[in-house]
Design an enzyme around this catalytic site. Structure first.
Site, PDB file in Angstrom:
ATOM      1  CE  LYS A 147      -5.355 -23.169  47.248  1.00  0.00           C
ATOM      2  NZ  LYS A 147      -4.460 -23.193  46.187  1.00  0.00           N
ATOM      3  CB  THR A 157      -5.494 -28.647  55.097  1.00  0.00           C
ATOM      4  OG1 THR A 157      -5.047 -29.634  54.167  1.00  0.00           O
ATOM      5  CG2 THR A 157      -5.497 -29.237  56.485  1.00  0.00           C
ATOM      6  NE  ARG A 162      -9.672 -26.189  43.018  1.00  0.00           N
ATOM      7  CZ  ARG A 162      -8.357 -26.098  42.929  1.00  0.00           C
ATOM      8  NH1 ARG A 162      -7.766 -26.215  41.760  1.00  0.00           N
ATOM      9  NH2 ARG A 162      -7.623 -25.891  43.999  1.00  0.00           N
ATOM     10  CE  LYS A 195      -2.543 -34.203  44.096  1.00  0.00           C
ATOM     11  NZ  LYS A 195      -3.073 -32.923  44.507  1.00  0.00           N
ATOM     12  CB  ALA A 201      -5.518 -23.147  39.067  1.00  0.00           C
ATOM     13  CG  PHE A 246      -1.909 -23.146  40.918  1.00  0.00           C
ATOM     14  CD1 PHE A 246      -1.496 -24.362  41.450  1.00  0.00           C
ATOM     15  CD2 PHE A 246      -2.146 -23.092  39.543  1.00  0.00           C
ATOM     16  CE1 PHE A 246      -1.294 -25.479  40.647  1.00  0.00           C
ATOM     17  CE2 PHE A 246      -1.949 -24.199  38.735  1.00  0.00           C
ATOM     18  CZ  PHE A 246      -1.532 -25.382  39.285  1.00  0.00           C
ATOM     19  CG  PHE A 254       4.041 -27.400  58.433  1.00  0.00           C
ATOM     20  CD1 PHE A 254       3.201 -26.434  57.885  1.00  0.00           C
ATOM     21  CD2 PHE A 254       4.205 -28.592  57.735  1.00  0.00           C
ATOM     22  CE1 PHE A 254       2.553 -26.635  56.677  1.00  0.00           C
ATOM     23  CE2 PHE A 254       3.556 -28.803  56.526  1.00  0.00           C
ATOM     24  CZ  PHE A 254       2.736 -27.826  55.995  1.00  0.00           C
ATOM     25  CD1 TRP A 287      -2.589 -32.278  58.103  1.00  0.00           C
ATOM     26  CD2 TRP A 287      -1.184 -32.449  59.831  1.00  0.00           C
ATOM     27  NE1 TRP A 287      -1.873 -33.427  57.933  1.00  0.00           N
ATOM     28  CE2 TRP A 287      -1.003 -33.569  58.982  1.00  0.00           C
ATOM     29  CE3 TRP A 287      -0.406 -32.351  60.988  1.00  0.00           C
ATOM     30  CZ2 TRP A 287      -0.083 -34.565  59.250  1.00  0.00           C
ATOM     31  CZ3 TRP A 287       0.515 -33.349  61.259  1.00  0.00           C
ATOM     32  CH2 TRP A 287       0.677 -34.446  60.390  1.00  0.00           C
TER      33      TRP A 287
END
Lengths: 567, 567
Positions: A83, A85, A106, A117, A285, A313, A393, A421
Site C-alpha cells: 500500500k 509502495t 505514517r 522486517k 490501525a 491495514f 508482481f 516497485w
C-alpha cells in the site's frame, strides 16, 4: 536518479529490481532538503532542517487546499500488499504527469524494524528516503512521545508515593508505560518493588510507543493548544470511589505539551523521484486511527494540488477509521479512494495456501474477488469514486490481471495495473490519469454515522455497512463499561474497532467475504484525550515480541557508515 | 545580544540578573547555526543542521590541536557551585580577549529537568542556547542511547524465550533497562510475567539513561568502529557455568551501532555571546567518567586555539576521572586546570549551616579553605598549573574574596574573582588572561597511575594521593569479585570510584578535609565495553525519584511556543 546509473539499469533491463531496498535507497541521488522544500512551495522560514535531507514544517501563512486521495487496500496477506509502495508510486506518477503532488505517510516504528522486517518506507523504485533514518530515529517524534508518555507514568507513580493526594486506586491505573522496542518481557510486570523509597508495588506493563494514546492524540491535534487540551482530558485511572482522574488534575499537561512541541510539526522528506513527502505520526490501525497526522495532511493539502495519503491495514480497518475519525477533524473528505489489490492476496482470500500464491490460479483468484467486492462496496458507500490499483508482481499472469479488471468494471469501479516497485512513477501513469479525472467530481461525501448517534448505532453501522456482518454482541464486561461510559457522557465519541486485519469478521481464519457473522466485543477502552472509544474484539497485542532470529542480527554498519541488512 | 536591549540593561544596571534563565535564553539573539559553524571554522560539508540553531559535526579533515583547559571544582553544596556557568563565561571571556575559544560540555539529562530543577545549561548571562531544546530532546542522542540499550535488553530476554541458546542464567543477567525519566517505581521490578508467550519471569529494573554503559562507551569511543568494538565487549550476564556472555556472542553489535550512528557525532550550539559550544554525552560522574565525549573534545581542540571543558562533581571525582580515564584515550592532557570555588561552598565545608551561607563569616570560610587546599593539591599533582576561579555571589564580601585569594597564593596557585552569572564573559576577563599565560608552560603531565598497575595500586593511589585518605578496604563481596575479574583478565582497566560528591571520604557528612579515613568498597561492577571497573562505596542511586512537587508541575507553554517554568 542514481549516483551510479548502471545500478538502476541492471534492474530496469529485466523489468525487475535487482537490489535490496536499502541498496537502492543508499545509492539514490538525494536532493538537499532546501531544494525539496522549495519544490513544495515552502518559504525559508517555514521549515527547519534536521540533517541535510529531513526537515520539520511550520506553515506561516494559510493556503487554499488541493485535492485528497486516500489509498487503502483489500484484506492483506501476512506479507502486506504494498500500500505504501503504491502511494509513493502514484504520487511520483502524478508529478511525472505535471500535477503538483505530495505524499503523506505514517512514520515507521523502530521496534518492528529490529524485529521482523527491516523497513517500512515503500519498496523497490517507490520509496521515501533517507530510508535508514526514517526507519530509525528519524526526527525524534516517537522518542518525544515515549518520553512524554513515561514522564506521565512516573508522575502518576510519584503521586502515589507522595501521599496519593488524588486518591488514585493503584489497582485502577490505566496509564501504562511505552517503549519503541519489541519487548514481550515487559508486557506484564510488577513495579514499585524494593521497599519504602522505591514506589508503591502494583501490576503494570509496557506497550509499544505507537499504541500510546499520546500518539493518537498528537496525530489528531489541530495545533499545540488543541494538543494541550487533549492531554488534559486523558483519563489516567480511577479513585477508590471509581471516579475518573485526568491529567488536568495531576497538573502536568503543560510539561507534557512542552515535550511534544517539536514532535507535533510534520516532517518533510522526499521520494526517490524527489516528490515532497510528509511523514508524520504512526498510530496503530487496530487500537487507534491508523493514519498519519491531521496536521501533516492539512499541510500537504495546502502545499500541493493533490495529496496522496494512506491508512493502515485493509479498507475495513484503516479506510473506515480514516473516513469516520480523521475526516471530521480534517474537515475535508477524499476526492478519490484507491483500493490496492494484489493477485496473490486475492488468491489467498480465495483459499489458496501461502506457499502457492506465486502460481497462476484463476479459480482461487475468482473465489477471492468477493473480498475485493466487499471492500469496494464499503468504500463506495461514502459517495466518492473508488478506483482499484493492481500492484503487480512478476509472477502475476496477464489473464489474472485481466480478470480483476473485468470484475472491477462490473462493480462500479475501474482497475489499473501498477508497476511502481520495478518502475517507480512510470509504473502508475495510467492510474494517475484516472485519479485526476475521477477527482473532478461533484459527489457528496456520505458519512457512515453522525457524531451524536448512539454508540450502539455507530457499532451496528460499522459491522453491517462496512464489514457486511449481521450485528455485534457486547460481552458482560463491555456492557458494564458502556453503562459507566454513558454515566460520564463518554459514549458519544467515535468508535475505533480493534479487529484482526485478515478478515471482515473477528476471526482471522474467515478469509474472503464471510457472511452472517457477529462481531464479539470483549471490552471497551476509553481514549478520552484522543476522543474515541476502542472496541476490542479478541486479543489485541499492544506489545509485539521478537522472532527467533531478529532482524537486529542481520543489521550492520561499516566504517564509512554504509548500512546493510535493513530490508 | 538581546532582541530587546532593555531586558539586558535592567539586569546590568544592578549588577545582577533580574530575569530567570529561561527568560534570558528565550530573549537572547541567537545566530543561525551556519554562522556559528563558520565562526568555528567548519566547512559546509562538516556539519548537518538540526533545526536552525543546532548541528551535528563530522570533521572531514584533521587539524592541529589547540590547548585544553579543564574546569573542575571544590566539594560542592547540594545546590552546586556554578561550574558550567564558569566554563561558559571563561570561554566567552577568552573570545572577548581575541582568543579563538570553544566550550565543550555534557548534555543535560531530561529526567532531572522534569524533576528537581528546570535546566542544566549554565546560568544568568553565561548560558548555552537554545536552552529549552538542549534541556529537552536536543538532537536525540540520549533517546538513541535509550533505544539501543533497551533493544539490547529485549534481545537478551528474547534469547531466553527462544530456547536460551547461550545458556544465560536468568538470575545473572546484569544488563538492565533505562529511561531518561526519574522513575523510582521502575528501580526494582519483576518482568516476563503473564505466561508462556510473554517472556521468562525474572527480577530486573531500570536505571536512568545517563547511567547506561552505552553512555560511557559512546563518550569514550574514538570513532564508529571503536564504538562497535566496545559494544561487542559488553558483558550482559553469565551462563549457568558462570562464564561471561558478551554482546558479540548475541551477534547484535552491528544493529546497536547503527542505532548510535548519529548520536556519536558531537553537537554544535552557541553561548549567549555566540561562542561555539560542543555539547555531547552525559555520563554519570559517580558510576562513570562524568565528562563530555572524547570525540567532542577532540573536535573542539582541532577547531579552536583554546578548548574549555568541565568534569562532573568535585575535582576528587570528575577531575580525577578526567585525568586518569579520558586523557589516556584523548591523548592530550589539559594545559591548565581551573578549580571553581564559591565563598558559600567553602563556608559550608567549614561547618556553616546551609541556611546561613549568605551571611558574612570569615571564620567558617577560613575553616573551609582546607577543602580548597586538598583539591588544589590533588590537581597540582598531575603537573600542570592550577588556577582558582571564585564564582562570586552578590552576598559575598570583599574580605571573603580577598581571604581566598591570599590562601590560594600561599598554596602555589592564584585565585581570580569571576562574575559571569551577572556579566557573562566580561566577568572573567582577568581569569581568561591568567589562563592564557598559564597555558604557556612546558610542564609534563604526571599521570596518577600506569595502565598496567595492579587494580589495588590504582585504588590505593586514588585514595591517598587524591582523597588524602589512609587506604581502602574491600568488602568480602568485592574481594570475591576481584578474584573473578583477575581470572578473566579484567583487572587491568582503570578504576571509576563511585563515591559521594560531598566528601573526600565515603561519608557524605565528613565535610572539609577529613583525615586518616578508609574508603570502604562494597562491590565492584564490570564495564567491559566502556573499559573500566566501578568501585562502589555505599549506595549509589542509578535511578532518581521525583520530589513532592516536581518541576513538571511548573513547566508550561503558550500558543506562541513560549515556555515557562524551565529554571
Amino acid at each position: 536518479m542514481f549516483k551510479d546509473k548502471s545500478l538502476l539499469l541492471s534492474g530496469r533491463k529485466w523489468g525487475i529490481v535487482m537490489l535490496s531496498d536499502v541498496e537502492i535507497a543508499q545509492n539514490a541521488e538525494i536532493w538537499p532538503i532546501d531544494r525539496v522544500a522549495e519544490r513544495a512551495g515552502l518559504t525559508p522560514d517555514e521549515f527547519e532542517p534536521y540533517g541535510r535531507d529531513k526537515a520539520k514544517i511550520t506553515l506561516q501563512k494559510k493556503r487554499a487546499r488541493g485535492k485528497l486521495v486516500l489509498v487503502t487496500a483489500i484484506s492483506p496477506t501476512p506479507a502486506g500488499e504494498g500500500k505504501s509502495t503504491v502511494t509513493v508510486g502514484l504520487a511520483d506518477a502524478m508529478n511525472q504527469a505535471g500535477v503538483k503532488t505530495m505524499v503523506a505517510l505514517r512514520e515507521p516504528s523502530m521496534g518492528p524494524v529490529m524485529g521482523l522486517k527491516g523497513g517500512a518506507t515503500g519498496g523497490g523504485m517507490a520509496q521515501v528516503i533517507p530510508m535508514a533514518d526514517i526507519n530509525l530515529h528519524f526526527t525524534g517524534d516517537f522518542h518525544a512521545l515515549t518520553s512524554a508518555h513515561n514522564t506521565l507514568a512516573a508522575l502518576i507513580d510519584n503521586s502515589l508515593q507522595q501521599g496519593n493526594p488524588l486518591q488514585l486506586n493503584p489497582r485502577r491505573i490505566v496509564w501504562k508505560r511505552v517503549l519503541d522496542v519489541n519487548d514481550r518481557a515487559l508486557r506484564h510486570i510488577n513495579i514499585g518493588l524494593g521497599g519504602m523509597t522505591s514506589g508503591i508495588p502494583r501490576e503494570s506493563g509496557f506497550d509499544i510507543t505507537v499504541a500510546s494514546e499520546l500518539m493518537a492524540i498528537l496525530t489528531l491535534s489541530q495545533d499545540l493548544m488543541d494538543l494541550r487540551t487533549r492531554i488534559e482530558r486523558i483519563v489516567i485511572g480511577y479513585t477508590y470511589d471509581n471516579e475518573p482522574v485526568t491529567v488536568a488534575q495531576l497538573g502536568v499537561a503543560g510539561a507534557l505539551t512542552v515535550m511534544l512541541k517539536d514532535a507535533i510539526k510534520p516532517n518533510l522528506v522526499q521520494t526517490l523521484e524527489h516528490t515532497p513527502a510528509l511523514i508524520h505520526g504512526g498510530p496503530f490501525a487496530n487500537i487507534a486511527q491508523g493514519t498519519n497526522s491531521v496536521l501533516a495532511t492539512d499541510t500537504a493539502l495546502q502545499l500541493a494540488d493533490f495529496t496522496i495519503t494512506e491508512a493502515g491495514f485493509g479498507a475495513d480497518l484503516g479506510g473506515e477509521k480514516f473516513m469516520d475519525i480523521k475526516i471530521p477533524i480534517l474537515g475535508q473528505a477524499p476526492d478519490v479512494v484507491v483500493l490496492v489489490a494484489t493477485v496473490r492476496a486475492l488468491k489467498y482470500n480465495g483459499g489458496q495456501s501461502r506457499e502457492n500464491l506465486q502460481n497462476p490460479d484463476l479459480k482461487a483468484l475468482q473465489a477471492g474477488l468477493k473480498n475485493l467486492a466487499r471492500h469496494l462496496q464499503a468504500m463506495q458507500r461514502y459517495g466518492k469514486p473508488v478506483l482499484v490499483a493492481i500492484n503487480r508482481f512478476v509472477t502475476d499472469t496477464d489473464e489474472e490481471v485481466a480478470l480483476i479488471q473485468q470484475f472491477a468494471a462490473q462493480h462500479g469501479s475501474q482497475a489499473y495495473e501498477t508497476n511502481v516497485w520495478s518502475q517507480g512513477g512510470q509504473g502508475a501513469l495510467k492510474l494517475a490519469q484516472a485519479v485526476q479525472e475521477a477527482a473532478d467530481n461533484e459527489q457528496n461525501f456520505q458519512p457512515l454515522y453522525q457524531a451524536d448517534d448512539a454508540f450502539e448505532t455507530k457499532l451496528q453501522k460499522i459491522v453491517t455497512e462496512i464489514y457486511g456482518g449481521r450485528g455485534y454482541e457486547l460481552a458482560p464486561k463491555a456492557q458494564q463499561q458502556l453503562v459507566t461510559f454513558k454515566a460520564h457522557g463518554w459514549d458519544k465519541m467515535p468508535v475505533v474497532m480493534a479487529k484482526t486485519q485478515y478478515s471482515f469478521s473477528d476471526d482471522a481464519k474467515q478469509l474472503g467475504a464471510p457472511e452472517d457473522f457477529i462481531i464479539h466485543i470483549r471490552e471497551l477502552e476509553l481514549k478520552n484525550g484522543a476522543g474515541f472509544i476502542v472496541a476490542l474484539t479478541g486479543n489485541v497485542l499492544t506489545m509485539p515480541g521478537l522472532p527467533e532470529v531478529p532482524a537486529a542480527n542481520r543489521i550492520d554498519i561499516d566504517a564509512h557508515g554504509r548500512i546493510t541488512g535493513l530490508d
